[in-house]
Design an enzyme around this catalytic site. Structure first.
Site, short mmCIF file in Angstrom:
data_model
loop_
_atom_site.label_atom_id
_atom_site.label_comp_id
_atom_site.label_asym_id
_atom_site.label_seq_id
_atom_site.Cartn_x
_atom_site.Cartn_y
_atom_site.Cartn_z
N LYS A 79 0.90 -1.17 0.22
CA LYS A 79 -0.07 -0.05 0.10
C LYS A 79 0.84 1.05 0.00
CE LYS A 79 -3.93 2.12 2.53
NZ LYS A 79 -4.85 1.91 3.84
N SER A 154 -9.72 1.88 2.74
CA SER A 154 -8.81 2.52 1.82
C SER A 154 -7.79 1.82 0.93
CB SER A 154 -8.12 3.76 2.65
OG SER A 154 -7.38 3.25 3.45
N SER A 178 -9.91 -0.47 6.89
CA SER A 178 -9.30 -0.43 5.65
C SER A 178 -8.91 -1.59 4.93
CB SER A 178 -8.30 0.76 5.45
OG SER A 178 -9.06 2.04 5.36
N1 GLN Z 1 -13.12 4.20 5.91
C1 GLN Z 1 -12.50 4.57 7.21
C2 GLN Z 1 -12.21 5.96 7.13
O1 GLN Z 1 -12.34 6.70 6.37
C3 GLN Z 1 -11.34 3.78 7.68
C4 GLN Z 1 -10.15 4.15 7.08
C5 GLN Z 1 -8.97 3.13 7.10
O2 GLN Z 1 -9.06 1.98 8.11
N2 GLN Z 1 -7.76 3.85 6.91
O3 GLN Z 1 -11.60 6.55 7.98
#
Ligand code: GLN
Length: 492
Positions: A79, A154, A178
């Site tokens: 990532k 994400s 994410s």
């Molecule tokens: N979707 C969640 C957010 O927008 C989690 C993001 C993540 O785990 N990095 O904060």
């Protein structure tokens, strides 16, 4: 069967026996990327030359009889918020478009020491803020099961790359879901390890008290193999846990006799699609048939968790992202008139909408007069959530819930409605707030062939039990279903 289609544990044996070389395997993965990534858009940066060079070195080492790690010679995608020395690390933001770190994150050092091959850097929501990878500054990533749908986020690039077989495995990061949510939407296995078990040194911080790096793979055994390599105490991360990390891979047997499964009713409410609930409960029934016992569990604070998460995560993000000011590194605006103008324009031009929304929200909840009303309350709630899990784990060994309330959705569906987007994390954020480990594993498919995911949550540092439960499920349900088979319409 092409080499890129195999699981990591199979490839590991094939490499060891000399049946294949790492150069052949790496070449096969890059051929696959060349063919499919123009459709999928998982990669932001490719590391082809170095990868082939490293693969050759591993082959030579193996030929000279060196004892190698099971990951040696296996191509893994990363990532793009994990620092890789000499490879651009953008966080999918204009702010870091041309930033190349001079150091490796601890997880990267560990992968390199194990002889893993880095294929490149994978797309994500900007600074890991989002649930669809649509907030990336650079490009959308398509869901390999239906290219009109998002891959989740994400870590959408990581999950899509693994599902489309453009990487044998990948690393993602999980602050509120994410790793698990995109894994669920892309039909792969995603593990969010216990907070403190994998070093965050070199992970670009979003919300430091919640962030955790973890593996995404096409089988439970693969995820365990990768977790075994990346976990461990690291003196470079003050929150890293000093303890023994017993290897998990090789210990998975899928025996769930006597396992006590808790089903929290709070995770099966109105917001969750009935088909998702059915798929999860069908899988739970199967585990019961294999000898597990199932009981109800209660996690009463769940309904406030999403609000608490977005307060805590934004507060920490507003502080962490203060470092992007145009001075130290990253983007700087053209011809600033003075220092204030430089700060303002650098940050206005360098960050996207969602990141700015969160910085503003985070600054607001931390400001005097609002701190007590929002931030303090969220932190109090955090103090309640962990004991609720601890109490539940007195009676059960694992807790099972859906991972995402719905399957992959269409591009643009939730972009104009932040609350709808945030609701994608309703089942995952509590786990980060409590610092626990959880794995998402495919447990069903919609009529149109889109995957559903099931989340298995465990006690602190008990990755072994959740992975063994996941493995039992995988043996019964069947392993990774490739998108070509279930979708058919996309010629991948
Ligand atoms: N979707 C969640 C957010 O927008 C989690 C993001 C993540 O785990 N990095 O904060």
């Amino acid at each position: 069967m092409e080499l890129y289609e195999y699981k990591a544990y199979e490839l590991s044996d094939m490499l060891k026996s000399g049946e294949i070389s790492s150069v052949e395997l790496t070449q096969s993965v890059f051929d696959r990327i060349e063919k499919t990534d123009p459709t999928i858009g998982a990669y932001l940066t490719l590391n082809r030359e170095s990868a082939l060079f490293d693969a050759e070195k591993i082959d030579l080492k193996r030929a000279s009889g060196d004892e190698l790690s099971p990951l040696a010679g296996i191509p893994i995608g990363i990532k793009d918020n994990i620092s890789t020395a000499g490879i651009r690390t953008t966080c999918a933001s204009r702010m870091l478009e041309n930033y190349t770190p001079v150091f490796d994150a601890t997880v990267i050092t560990k992968l390199k020491n194990a002889g893993a091959i880095i294929t490149g850097k994978l797309n994500m929501d900007e600074f890991a803020m989002g649930s669809s990878t649509e907030t990336s500054y650079f490009q959308p990533t398509k869901n390999p099961f239906d290219t009109s749908c998002v891959p989740g986020g994400s870590s959408g690039g990581s999950a899509a790359a693994v599902a489309s077989m453009e990487a044998v495995m990948a690393l993602g990061s999980d602050t509120g879901g994410s790793i698990r949510q995109p894994s669920s939407l892309c039909g792969v296995v995603g593990l969010k390890p216990t907070y403190g078990s994998v070093s965050r040194y070199g992970l670009v911080a979003f919300a430091s008290s919640l962030d955790q790096i973890g593996p995404i793979a096409r089988s439970v055994k693969d995820a365990a193999m990768l977790q075994d390599v990346i976990c461990g105490h690291d003196s470079m991360d003050a929150t890293s846990a000093r303890r023994d990390y017993a290897p998990i891979s090789g210990k998975l047997n899928g025996d769930v006799r006597g396992l006590r499964i808790g089903i929290p009713k709070e995770y099966f409410g109105d917001g969750i699609k009935p088909e998702v609930k059915d798929a999860v409960m069908k899988s739970v029934k199967a585990l019961e048939r294999m000898g597990a016992t199932v009981k109800e569990a209660s996690l009463p604070s769940t309904e406030y968790a999403l609000s608490a998460y977005y307060i805590i995560a934004c507060a920490e993000a507003s502080s962490n992202l203060a470092r992007f000011d145009g001075v130290k590194y990253g983007y700087r605006c053209e011809n600033p008139e003075n220092l204030m103008d430089m700060y303002e324009r650098t940050r206005s031009e360098g960050f996207g909408r969602e990141v700015k929304r969160r910085i503003i929200l985070g600054t607001f909840v931390l400001s005097s007069g609002y701190y007590d009303a929002y931030y303090k309350k969220a932190k109090l709630l955090q103090k309640r959530i962990r004991p609720e899990f601890d109490a539940a784990f007195n009676d059960v060994d694992v807790i099972i819930t859906p991972t995402s309330p719905f399957e992959a959705f269409k591009f643009g569906d939730k972009m104009d409605d932040p609350l709808a987007m945030y609701s994608a994390d309703i089942c995952t954020v509590t786990v980060n707030i409590a610092g626990l480990p959880a794995v998402s594993i495919p447990c069903g498919y919609s009529e149109t062939g889109l995957p559903y995911g099931m989340q298995i949550i465990g006690r602190s540092f008990d990755e072994r039990t959740i992975l063994n439960t996941a493995y039992a499920h995988e043996l019964d349900f069947g392993g990774f279903r490739s998108p070509v088979v279930s979708c058919g319409e996309v010629e991948l």
